[in-house]
Design an enzyme around this catalytic site. Structure first.
Site, PDB file in Angstrom:
ATOM      1  N   SER A   3       0.846  -1.185   0.000  1.00  0.00           N
ATOM      2  CA  SER A   3       0.000   0.000   0.000  1.00  0.00           C
ATOM      3  C   SER A   3       0.879   1.231   0.000  1.00  0.00           C
ATOM      4  CB  SER A   3      -0.891   0.017   1.237  1.00  0.00           C
ATOM      5  OG  SER A   3      -0.102   0.396   2.352  1.00  0.00           O
ATOM      6  N   LYS A   4       0.231   2.349  -0.214  1.00  0.00           N
ATOM      7  CA  LYS A   4       0.969   3.614  -0.278  1.00  0.00           C
ATOM      8  C   LYS A   4       1.836   3.835   0.950  1.00  0.00           C
ATOM      9  CE  LYS A   4      -1.390   6.660  -3.356  1.00  0.00           C
ATOM     10  NZ  LYS A   4      -2.663   7.303  -3.495  1.00  0.00           N
ATOM     11  N   ARG A   5       1.358   3.337   2.071  1.00  0.00           N
ATOM     12  CA  ARG A   5       2.104   3.584   3.308  1.00  0.00           C
ATOM     13  C   ARG A   5       3.475   2.903   3.310  1.00  0.00           C
ATOM     14  NH1 ARG A   5      -1.381   1.855   7.743  1.00  0.00           N
ATOM     15  NH2 ARG A   5      -2.933   1.516   6.127  1.00  0.00           N
ATOM     16  N   GLY A  24       5.362   2.481   0.634  1.00  0.00           N
ATOM     17  CA  GLY A  24       6.219   2.943  -0.465  1.00  0.00           C
ATOM     18  C   GLY A  24       5.392   3.210  -1.704  1.00  0.00           C
TER      19      GLY A  24
END
Ligand code: GLU
Length: 482
Positions: free
Chosen positions: A252-254, A256
């Site tokens: 997920s975006k968190r 990377g």
């Protein structure tokens, strides 16, 4: 587990992204696997834009999907299908489902549904439509429709039936229909839900194999029921385990970057990205790790897909990308690095010749992991004055006089006839030998004088790129600092 052997029917696969944001790495892998499987069977790979959820639609997202697929050279056959342009088709089939007794009108208001959910929550029951509109008489339905009451259409899930299908990756899946909700098929705005649209389109597009993310596995029994209700044959299903981040949770975006465009912008080559992504869930069972798209088409094997999620390993991607970068011609790599250099150095770049820029890039090519790295490692080549601490100049391991070493090196450099990496190396090695110096004693101060940095390419390479005049200027400046 279902094994796919050669097929006599024409294979047709598809990618069906929702234009709700950027194309993600996971979406790209889905596209790639569908593409590879279609192409290795001489079939078609199609694209369908699933834009029926108007609340999540992001303007421009569809165009980005096309752009990213074109960038990685995954060509789709035929014009893409866009669901929002096909409402009449979905409505026609919805009517067919009602006529066949497989769907029903539901007039429940949002308030009623919220109340239903809250009560279920209180009783610790799974949230599900309780079926209160299932048995409204035809007359009553007609009269409510006449008075323009808002409605949705729901699937009339049969009671207590076993719904089963074979998944290529997950094997046989069996569900009792009592555990399947009366799914909304057509929303009050006349748009189909994903579940209705997906089966109609896959049928009309003659899709034979569906590879998609594992998050759709729980929806598949609903789809099977719909295929049965319409008397259609369902395609082969193949759900792909999630790609995981370093924390072993879904990427997920968190954790990377996840958007394909971010990788493009950082200077990952499309061939390298495709190569790496192909290995996230499949491997050939050999040591081979570098694959062209054509090789992937030949070697990819749907029967060898992994059942557990692959971890996205940026180091591995960097390594593969570096290998692709090293294969680029001098001209190509310079062209590709130029936008990054322009962005960093702006107009100052005009002070340098094309040849000079190309030689800087060529020097860095060996080390680059991604094209954007060219900006952090080349500052020393595009500046008139290095800014560094004189304390960096002396070689720390043996106490020599850096000033004296540099003064002698300066004299030697002035005498170098062939100002190339090899010519410089030869002359300076001679100088080291005759003065009984160690390499570190002689070359450390020189390298720092030329680069102003603790870590950099070697002094011969740097001096060869900088040229005689600039190199001597930097050595003089270093002597002045001491
Ligand atoms: N629109 C769905 C998505 O974006 C596609 C699911 C499917 O392939 O059926 O994930």
């Amino acid at each position: 587990m279902k094994r796919i052997t050669h097929t006599t029917i024409e294979v047709r696969t598809r990618m069906a992204p929702s234009p709700t944001g950027m194309l993600h790495i996971g979406g790209l892998r889905t596209a790639l696997y569908n593409y590879l499987f279609a192409k290795q069977n001489g079939g078609d790979f199609l694209l369908r834009i699933e834009d029926t959820d108007r609340t999540r639609f992001v303007p421009g997202a569809t165009e980005k999907i096309y752009e990213m697929l074109a960038w990685v050279k995954l060509k789709f056959d035929d014009e893409p299908i866009v669901q929002s342009k096909r409402l009449e088709i979905y409505q026609k089939y919805a009517q067919q489902l009602i006529d066949g007794g497989h769907a029903y009108y539901c007039f429940c208001t949002p308030e009623e549904l919220t109340k239903m959910r809250e009560e279920q929550e209180k009783k610790k029951l799974p949230p599900r439509y309780d079926g209160r509109c299932r048995n409204i008489t035809q007359n009553e339905v007609a009269s409510r429709l006449k008075s323009n009451k808002s409605y949705v259409l729901r699937l009339k899930t049969p009671k207590n039936q076993t719904v089963e299908f074979d998944d290529v990756v997950y094997g046989k899946i069996k569900v009792n229909s009592n555990d399947i909700d009366d799914q909304v098929l057509l929303k009050s705005d006349g748009f189909p839900t994903y579940h209705l649209a997906v089966i109609i389109d896959d049928h009309e597009m003659k899709i034979t194999h569906i590879m998609r993310g594992e998050e759709w596995l729980p929806s598949t029994p609903k789809h099977i029921l719909l295929y049965e209700a319409l008397g259609w044959q369902s395609p082969v299903y193949c759900h792909l385990p999630n790609i995981l981040g370093a924390n072993k949770k879904k990427l997920s975006k968190r954790t990377g970057d996840v958007s394909v465009e971010d990788f493009k912008n950082k200077g990952y080559l499309p061939e390298a990205l495709i190569n790496y992504i192909a290995l996230l869930g499949w491997n050939p069972g050999t040591e081979q790790e570098i694959f062209s798209l054509d090789q992937l088409i030949k070697q990819f094997d749907i029967n060898k897909l992994h059942k557990s999620g692959a971890i996205f390993d940026i180091k591995k991607l960097n390594d593969i990308n570096g290998q692709y970068i090293r294969k680029l011609s001098k001209q190509k790599i310079t062209e590709m690095c130029l936008p990054y250099l322009v962005e960093t150095y702006g107009d100052a770049l005009q002070n340098y010749s094309d040849e000079y820029i190309a030689s800087v890039v060529a020097l860095e090519q060996e080390r680059l992991k991604k094209l954007s790295d060219i900006t952090s490692s080349t500052k020393l080549f595009f500046t008139n004055e290095l800014d560094y601490d004189a304390k960096l100049l002396p070689w720390k391991k043996t106490p020599t006089n850096a000033k004296e070493t540099l003064l002698s090196a300066q004299t030697v450099l002035m005498s170098v006839k062939k100002w190339t990496k090899e010519g410089l190396e030869e002359t300076l090695t001679d100088f080291i030998f005759h003065n009984k110096l160690t390499h570190g004693e002689a070359l450390w101060p020189l390298r720092v004088a030329l680069s102003g940095q603790e870590n950099s390419p070697g002094p011969f390479e740097i001096a060869a790129v900088l040229g005689k005049e600039e190199s001597l200027k930097r050595v003089r400046a270093a002597i002045d600092k001491l």
